[in-house]
Design an enzyme around this catalytic site. Structure first.
Site, PDB file in Angstrom:
ATOM      1  N   HIS A 235       0.795  -1.188   0.089  1.00 32.51           N
ATOM      2  CA  HIS A 235      -0.089   0.120   0.100  1.00 32.51           C
ATOM      3  C   HIS A 235       0.859   1.388  -0.021  1.00 32.51           C
ATOM      4  O   HIS A 235       1.880   1.452   0.696  1.00 32.51           O
ATOM      5  CB  HIS A 235      -0.750   0.052   1.084  1.00 32.51           C
ATOM      6  CG  HIS A 235      -1.824   1.295   1.418  1.00 32.51           C
ATOM      7  ND1 HIS A 235      -1.636   2.226   2.544  1.00 32.51           N
ATOM      8  CD2 HIS A 235      -2.638   1.713   0.659  1.00 32.51           C
ATOM      9  CE1 HIS A 235      -2.436   3.145   2.392  1.00 32.51           C
ATOM     10  NE2 HIS A 235      -2.892   2.927   1.228  1.00 32.51           N
ATOM     11  N   SER A 236       0.562   2.184  -0.859  1.00 30.02           N
ATOM     12  CA  SER A 236       1.304   3.450  -1.071  1.00 30.02           C
ATOM     13  C   SER A 236       2.805   3.263  -1.118  1.00 30.02           C
ATOM     14  O   SER A 236       3.199   2.447  -1.961  1.00 30.02           O
ATOM     15  CB  SER A 236       1.027   4.537   0.378  1.00 30.02           C
ATOM     16  OG  SER A 236       1.387   5.608   0.328  1.00 30.02           O
ATOM     17  N   LEU A 237       3.444   3.699  -0.044  1.00 29.96           N
ATOM     18  CA  LEU A 237       4.922   3.705  -0.447  1.00 29.96           C
ATOM     19  C   LEU A 237       5.415   2.061  -0.324  1.00 29.96           C
ATOM     20  O   LEU A 237       6.329   1.750  -0.734  1.00 29.96           O
ATOM     21  CB  LEU A 237       5.655   4.476   0.681  1.00 29.96           C
ATOM     22  CG  LEU A 237       7.157   4.344   0.821  1.00 29.96           C
ATOM     23  CD1 LEU A 237       7.902   5.099  -0.363  1.00 29.96           C
ATOM     24  CD2 LEU A 237       7.893   5.066   2.167  1.00 29.96           C
TER      25      LEU A 237
ATOM     26  N   SER B  22       4.019  -0.284  -1.746  1.00 29.50           N
ATOM     27  CA  SER B  22       4.258  -0.811  -3.241  1.00 29.50           C
ATOM     28  C   SER B  22       5.436  -0.483  -3.809  1.00 29.50           C
ATOM     29  O   SER B  22       6.080  -1.184  -4.686  1.00 29.50           O
ATOM     30  CB  SER B  22       2.780  -0.467  -4.009  1.00 29.50           C
ATOM     31  OG  SER B  22       3.053   1.127  -4.058  1.00 29.50           O
TER      32      SER B  22
END
Length: 763
Positions: free
Chosen positions: A384-386, A388
């Site tokens: 998720h977010s960073l 990924s």
């Protein structure tokens, strides 16, 4: 009570003595428990004398007056969860509770460990404590529960302690056996319990100052309602999880310690995602479950924030010294969350983050295999977010094992990379350029010095263009191979801008070429080979660790991967590029997510392709989206046919909505891969969205990052979210943990690879 109670330290302690008072006795005489047992035996003897087996007394018995037979209470096991400085007791599933009860009945004095909740928690039975297996979490108390209470301000029933419950059960047994109610139990701790009848049992709390004129317990405090057995209280017992694990998914969080607007940890959010997937398996894969073709998917959280911000690095203390004292809450939030983005661009802390993620994933993987030795499924990763972006960089820099397709040792034409030649003769023979051996020997060149030659050097030696290019290409591949074997990961060629973007003039101009080569050599890192970029920025210089497995699929939620690749200087992704060890990639995002970016335009830059719409888990588009599309179609028809009748426009408005998108990957088995020129058909009018158009859009070949399938998948916004995009922007970035649509997309991708097709439940 005959049975002794086990204390938390393992020592047996007798049950507390209680005084039993028969409130029906006008004298109010209190009886100890021993006298109560005598009354029980007397009642039993009276029952024997007047039993139906005696012919002389059979006709004198009133069968309705015979007291009901006593049946022991059925216990259920609970565990304690502390949140917001309050304790809440949650029940184990029926399967886990039965396992704990069986172990309790058969256990001796040795400690017994029972695996519960999908083997994610171990319960030490004698200690009555529950421990997390895969992550750090404070142990929680476990209790064998039989009696419960609830006050006026309580939202749910709370279990009594085991010794208190045993005392209540003994008094209840006496009352049922003797059929004598309105009994009062005075406990040494001050509590008073009155058994009015089998359905009405109340507890009264002690008060600090007793008044002499208080005559009854009801005047002292507000009573609590007391219930016996879990079947008499309103509690939702969770469904048990299948023992068989079909697939394992590691989930990496983004910036900050909290993952949603309720400031919950990654552990709690992954628990929600796991619960959603289990619920979807019951509804969308019910037939396969009934036929025992599938088990479940296990999701495990990967926490890296605590390692970065812990005492080991000291970064929090260093940042605090330079933080301004004003707006302290906002600055604390910035230091705890947004700074993670800057840390990832720092060589020191980027190495810490990547090492932590990889080591934690490998640790969880090995621990899972130890606890599930029969596991034979595949493994995927989700970020998720960073998180990924961290996974993207990790997967980009993985080294495939020997024999894997897509190895970096392969050449562009599919030929094998240069072997480990030790002499110039062997290398020239490999390239078919033996005739130039004498020329190179006369210049006292060996294999190492040849690797230092530029194209101009070879040109001055009189080597034609063709052999020059072959030598330069061979030596470059030899250098990459040496770095690869030395354990230095490189950015894969598919993720590089490509030499065609530089242009031939940049190669022919001697001064410019030498200058660029010199600058690129200085800035070359272990992660990026700048010979393939036309700009000079990129990843920091770190060593990427290797994962202990080859992921099957990489799922990115609300991912900024596209933005980070762009600012690193990457203009496009080679359509032929794939991760070295992972063959599937899904970029999943909410349309209002301010952090999410697309990937497909970096692969197919000359064609506008709309992202794939993720179907609603209930089987159709949301109503407001259908209405919006209908109004758009009506407007288009009116513009195209101003003089036409309104009948055509009305038909456009009342046109039936399209069905939900077919399962992910359905196009692979139904149609062949579309040629590149078919992508032009994707530019169809947005107002027209027939099922044929949807199928065509799905079957467009978007490079090889996802095996030729679509990569970008967009969620459907909720009706309330469509009123104000900005108001729900932050919430949109954190919605994936509770999104059933996202969970269903993952399940469809995972089980379609196992040959299991999901079922759309009937509405």
């Amino acid at each position: 009570m005959s049975q002794s109670l086990e204390a938390a330290n393992g020592e047996s302690q007798p049950a507390p003595m209680i005084a039993v008072q028969d409130l029906s006795n006008p004298l109010g005489q209190s009886l100890p428990c021993s006298q109560a047992h005598a009354n029980t035996e007397q009642a039993a003897s009276v029952a024997d004398e007047t039993s139906p087996s005696s012919s002389s007394s059979f006709e004198m018995i009133d069968m309705d007056a015979v007291p009901p037979a006593y049946e022991p209470v059925q216990p259920h096991w609970f565990y304690c969860r502390r949140a917001d400085a309050r304790d809440s007791w949650l029940p184990f599933s029926r399967e886990d509770s039965q396992k704990l009860e069986n172990a309790y009945k058969s256990a001796g004095r040795e400690e017994v460990v029972v695996a519960t909740e999908g083997e994610r928690y171990d319960v030490k039975l004698r200690e009555r404590m529950r421990y997390a297996v895969y992550w750090e979490q404070a142990p929680s108390e476990v209790r064998r529960c039989t009696w419960f209470y609830k006050g006026d301000k309580d939202s749910r029933y709370m279990p009594y302690s085991e010794d208190f419950s045993d005392s209540l059960e003994e008094a209840y047994m006496i009352a049922v056996t003797l059929d004598e109610w309105k009994r009062k139990l005075d406990f040494p701790t001050g509590e008073t319990v009155i058994l009015h009848n089998p359905k009405l049992i109340m507890q009264y709390q002690p008060i600090t100052m007793q008044d002499e004129w208080v005559s009854s317990p009801s005047e002292q405090t507000r009573p609590r309602t007391v219930k016996r057995g879990i079947e008499n209280i309103a509690v939702e017992i969770p469904d048990g999880e299948p023992e068989t694990v079909d697939h394992l998914v590691f989930m990496v969080h983004g910036i900050g310690p909290a993952c949603d607007l309720r400031f919950r940890s990654i552990i709690q959010c992954v628990n929600d995602f796991r619960s959603a997937s289990l619920s979807l398996l019951n509804t969308h894969f019910k037939k396969a479950q009934d036929e025992r073709k599938i088990g479940r998917v296990e999701f495990l959280p990967v926490n890296w924030h605590s390692a970065l911000h812990g005492d080991a690095t000291g970064v929090d203390e260093d940042i605090q010294r330079i933080t301004l004292p004003s707006i302290s809450r906002l600055r604390h939030f910035t230091n705890d969350t947004l700074l993670d983005l800057f840390f990832y661009n720092s060589p020191t802390y980027c190495q810490t983050i990547v090492d932590t993620v990889a080591s934690e994933v490998n640790r969880l993987y090995h621990l899972f295999r130890q606890r599930h030795p029969s596991f034979s499924g595949a493994v995927s990763v989700a970020g998720h977010s960073l998180g990924s972006l961290i996974l993207f960089d990790l997967l980009t820099n993985q080294r495939p094992s020997s024999g894997d397709a897509g190895s970096q040792e392969g050449t562009t034409n599919g030929d094998a990379g240069p072997p480990d030649f030790k002499s110039l003769e062997e290398a020239l023979e490999r390239m078919g350029l033996e005739s130039y051996l004498t020329l190179l020997k006369n210049e006292q060149l060996d294999l190492d010095s040849l690797a230092l030659c530029t194209e101009n050097d070879l040109k001055e030696l009189g080597i034609p263009l063709g052999p020059r290019k072959k030598i330069l290409s061979f030596m470059r591949k030899r250098r990459l191979l040496e770095e690869y074997r030395a354990g230095t990961p490189l950015l894969a060629p598919g993720l590089q801008a490509g030499r065609e973007d530089v242009g031939p003039a940049g190669l022919d101009a001697q001064g410019s070429s030498q200058r660029n080569t010199f600058l690129r050599a200085l800035s070359t890192t272990s992660a990026v080979d700048y010979e393939y970029f036309d700009v000079g920025i990129g990843q920091v210089s770190i060593n990427y660790p290797q994962l202990a497995f080859h992921p099957q699929t990489f799922f990115a939620f609300g991912s900024p991967i596209g933005m980070f690749l762009t600012v690193r200087g990457l203009k496009r992704i080679d359509p032929n590029y794939t991760f070295p060890t992972c063959k599937s990639f899904y970029n999943i995002y909410h349309p209002f997510d301010p952090v999410a970016y697309r990937i497909e335009p970096m692969i197919v830059s000359d064609v506008e392709i709309e992202p794939m719409l993720i179907p609603h888990h209930k089987g159709r588009k949301r109503m407001h989206l259908e209405l919006k599309e209908s109004l758009t179609r009506m407007s288009t028809d009116l513009k195209n046919n101003v003089l036409g009748s309104l009948r055509t426009a009305w038909q456009s408005f009342s046109r039936l909505p399209i069905a939900a998108l077919p399962p992910v990957g359905e196009g692979e088995s139904t149609t062949a891969e579309s040629p590149p020129e078919d992508t032009e058909g994707v530019k169809a009018d947005e107002a027209e969205s027939s099922p044929e158009t949807q199928t065509e859009a799905e079957n467009v070949k978007i490079g090889m990052l996802n095996g030729g399938r679509r990569i970008d998948y967009v969620l459907q916004e909720k009706p309330i979210e469509s009123f104000n995009e900005y108001l729900f922007a932050i919430q949109s970035h954190l919605c994936y943990w509770e999104s059933e649509d996202t969970a269903l997309l993952l399940l469809k991708e995972i089980y379609e690879k196992l040959g299991i097709v999901f079922e759309q439940p009937q509405q």
